[in-house]
Design an enzyme around this catalytic site. Structure first.
Site, short mmCIF file in Angstrom:
data_model
loop_
_atom_site.label_atom_id
_atom_site.label_comp_id
_atom_site.label_asym_id
_atom_site.label_seq_id
_atom_site.Cartn_x
_atom_site.Cartn_y
_atom_site.Cartn_z
N LYS A 144 0.50 -1.25 -0.03
CA LYS A 144 -0.20 0.26 -0.40
C LYS A 144 0.66 1.10 0.17
O LYS A 144 0.85 2.18 -0.62
CB LYS A 144 -1.29 -0.34 1.09
CG LYS A 144 -1.97 1.02 1.58
CD LYS A 144 -2.93 0.80 2.54
CE LYS A 144 -3.19 1.37 3.40
NZ LYS A 144 -2.96 1.97 4.12
N TYR B 67 -2.06 -23.81 9.63
CA TYR B 67 -1.50 -23.03 9.03
C TYR B 67 -3.10 -22.73 7.96
O TYR B 67 -2.61 -21.98 7.07
CB TYR B 67 -1.13 -24.42 7.91
CG TYR B 67 -0.17 -23.87 6.56
CD1 TYR B 67 -0.13 -22.97 6.14
CD2 TYR B 67 -0.96 -24.89 5.55
CE1 TYR B 67 1.48 -23.27 5.37
CE2 TYR B 67 -0.66 -24.81 4.11
CZ TYR B 67 0.55 -23.78 3.94
OH TYR B 67 1.32 -23.68 2.55
N1 NAD Z 1 5.55 -26.15 -1.81
C1 NAD Z 1 4.70 -25.89 -2.04
O1 NAD Z 1 4.28 -27.19 -2.00
C2 NAD Z 1 3.16 -25.05 -1.33
C3 NAD Z 1 2.06 -25.39 -1.37
C4 NAD Z 1 0.89 -24.21 -1.22
C5 NAD Z 1 1.17 -23.12 -0.32
N2 NAD Z 1 3.13 -23.23 -0.73
C6 NAD Z 1 2.90 -21.38 -0.56
O2 NAD Z 1 4.21 -20.81 -0.82
C7 NAD Z 1 4.59 -20.58 -0.01
C8 NAD Z 1 6.46 -20.71 -0.20
O3 NAD Z 1 6.10 -22.05 0.55
P1 NAD Z 1 7.90 -23.22 0.39
O4 NAD Z 1 7.33 -24.56 0.18
O5 NAD Z 1 8.91 -22.57 -0.98
O6 NAD Z 1 8.49 -23.52 2.11
P2 NAD Z 1 9.94 -23.05 2.58
O7 NAD Z 1 9.33 -23.24 3.82
O8 NAD Z 1 10.57 -23.43 1.76
O9 NAD Z 1 9.56 -21.63 2.28
C9 NAD Z 1 8.79 -20.98 2.99
C10 NAD Z 1 10.21 -19.48 3.74
O10 NAD Z 1 9.39 -18.24 4.67
C11 NAD Z 1 10.60 -18.00 5.21
N3 NAD Z 1 9.73 -17.62 6.61
C12 NAD Z 1 8.42 -18.28 7.07
N4 NAD Z 1 8.23 -17.48 8.01
C13 NAD Z 1 8.37 -15.55 7.66
C14 NAD Z 1 8.68 -15.14 8.48
N5 NAD Z 1 7.88 -14.89 9.42
N6 NAD Z 1 9.53 -13.68 8.26
C15 NAD Z 1 10.30 -13.90 7.33
N7 NAD Z 1 9.97 -15.43 5.76
C16 NAD Z 1 9.30 -16.16 6.89
C17 NAD Z 1 11.16 -18.97 5.36
O11 NAD Z 1 12.33 -19.03 5.84
C18 NAD Z 1 11.37 -20.22 4.19
O12 NAD Z 1 12.46 -18.97 3.53
C19 NAD Z 1 3.99 -20.44 1.53
O13 NAD Z 1 3.73 -19.36 1.71
C20 NAD Z 1 3.22 -21.51 1.04
O14 NAD Z 1 2.62 -21.43 1.96
C21 NAD Z 1 3.66 -23.76 -0.47
#
Ligand code: NAD
Length: 339
Positions: free
Chosen positions: A105, A145
């Site tokens: 924003k 979650y």
């Molecule tokens: N991989 C999948 O199958 C999948 C499916 C549905 C949704 N997602 C969404 O995609 C996104 C990425 O998922 P991913 O699979 O790469 O997981 P991941 O755990 O590899 O990556 C998540 C990242 O977010 C960072 N993080 C977490 N909390 C944080 C915070 N409070 N402040 C700053 N950084 C923070 C972590 O350090 C990590 O680098 C997420 O939002 C997840 O919910 C992923």
């Protein structure tokens, strides 16, 4: 253009940072490394236009300079991670999403939320369409979650309606590929790692529950198409090819050449029975279609994982996964030598 990618040091985020850089934009990656890793960004650090900000998005996010797009991925994402950090998961999804919306924003930037198929919970509608409201246990273990993401979607739409913020919501279904850590409990990397190390493959329940797995390159291509489109969403992004977990385990055995047995463990609470995206919206509005089939994606992931395990452990590998003289077959049929 200058883009912020929160969660950019994670699995999906690091691939997204790479593709955004490849299209010619600058990237500010914001991550607190709770599950992410600087190793995922090794090839980007030092590349002109890329910078890293070590920060928890649950505190206000200040990025100096202009920002055109905020991709908000920061969240605990694997069941193992969010069960270990339930409060952090809820805080990142609520306060964290609000802080990132505030950033967008303040900068008059576009905002893309990485939501999830988990907003559908254990779905009673199959395949899942975007107009299905879901079936979530609000007090179950997984709710930290699921409900955090449902809140994220809600507050994203509230900023859109209240402030006219330009938003996109992607409902991401199971995605896999290189950089998905074997230890974080997600099924594709867990099974591949077990097979490569000659351990029994763990299947929860009787293995007849289904999932639909999307290769990371396809997923990232869709996220970029959504961000560039004028579609607010939510839009399902995933591969509609549905497979039982037992069939997945069999495919993992095939691509690794492993003869590991399959062992069964009790199904975790509220584990979804069926999961398949209806991607009609993505097909028609984004002209997007996944192109990597499961076998192709598994080969590529196996190659990356084999290298990772080779670097991080001295454990024995499955002999059948090897080519001649200690080399390993790659998806393309080439070989590389293990050590
Ligand atoms: N991989 C999948 O199958 C999948 C499916 C549905 C949704 N997602 C969404 O995609 C996104 C990425 O998922 P991913 O699979 O790469 O997981 P991941 O755990 O590899 O990556 C998540 C990242 O977010 C960072 N993080 C977490 N909390 C944080 C915070 N409070 N402040 C700053 N950084 C923070 C972590 O350090 C990590 O680098 C997420 O939002 C997840 O919910 C992923």
């Amino acid at each position: 253009m200058r883009c912020v990618v929160t969660g950019g040091a994670g699995f999906l985020g690091s691939h997204l940072c790479e593709r955004v850089m490849d299209r010619g934009d600058d990237v500010v990656c914001v991550d607190n490394l709770i599950t992410g890793s600087m190793e995922n960004l090794g090839h980007l650090l030092g590349r002109p236009g890329f910078s890293f900000l070590s920060q928890d998005v649950s505190t206000p996010v200040d990025v100096p300079g202009p920002v055109d797009s905020v991709f908000h991925l920061a969240s605990l994402a694997s069941p193992r991670a969010y069960l270990r950090y339930p409060i952090e998961t809820l805080t990142a999804g609520s306060l964290g999403t609000r802080n990132c919306l505030e950033l967008a924003k303040a900068k008059r930037a576009r905002f893309l939320l990485a939501s999830t198929s988990e907003v559908y919970g254990n779905p009673q509608v199959h395949p899942q369409t975007e107009n299905y409201w879901g079936h979530v246990n609000p007090i179950g273990f997984r709710s930290v979650y699921d409900e955090a993401k449902r809140f994220s979607e809600s507050i994203t739409m509230a900023y859109h309606r209240t402030f006219g913020l330009d938003v996109r919501i992607a409902r991401i279904f199971n995605t896999y590929g290189p950089r998905l850590r074997p230890g974080d409990g997600r099924v594709v990397s867990s099974l591949l790692a077990q097979a490569l190390e000659g351990q029994p493959l763990t299947v929860y329940g009787d293995g007849t529950q289904t999932r639909s797995f999307c290769y990371v390159d396809d997923e990232v291509r869709a996220l970029l198409a959504l961000e560039r489109s004028s579609v607010t969403g939510p839009v399902n992004i995933g591969n509609p090819a549905e497979i039982t977990l037992l069939d997945l385990a069999d495919q993992v055995l095939a691509v690794t050449g492993s003869s590991s047995p399959i062992v069964f463990k009790p199904l975790p609470q509220d584990d979804p029975v069926r999961r398949r995206p209806d991607i009609t919206l993505a097909r028609t509005l984004l002209q997007w279609e996944p192109t990597v089939d499961l076998a192709g994606g598994l080969y590529r992931t196996r190659d990356w994982l084999a290298r990772e395990l080779g670097h991080s452990s001295r454990s024995s590998r499955t002999p059948a996964a090897r080519g001649p003289a200690g080399s390993w077959r790659t998806a393309e049929g080439a070989t590389w030598t293990s050590h």
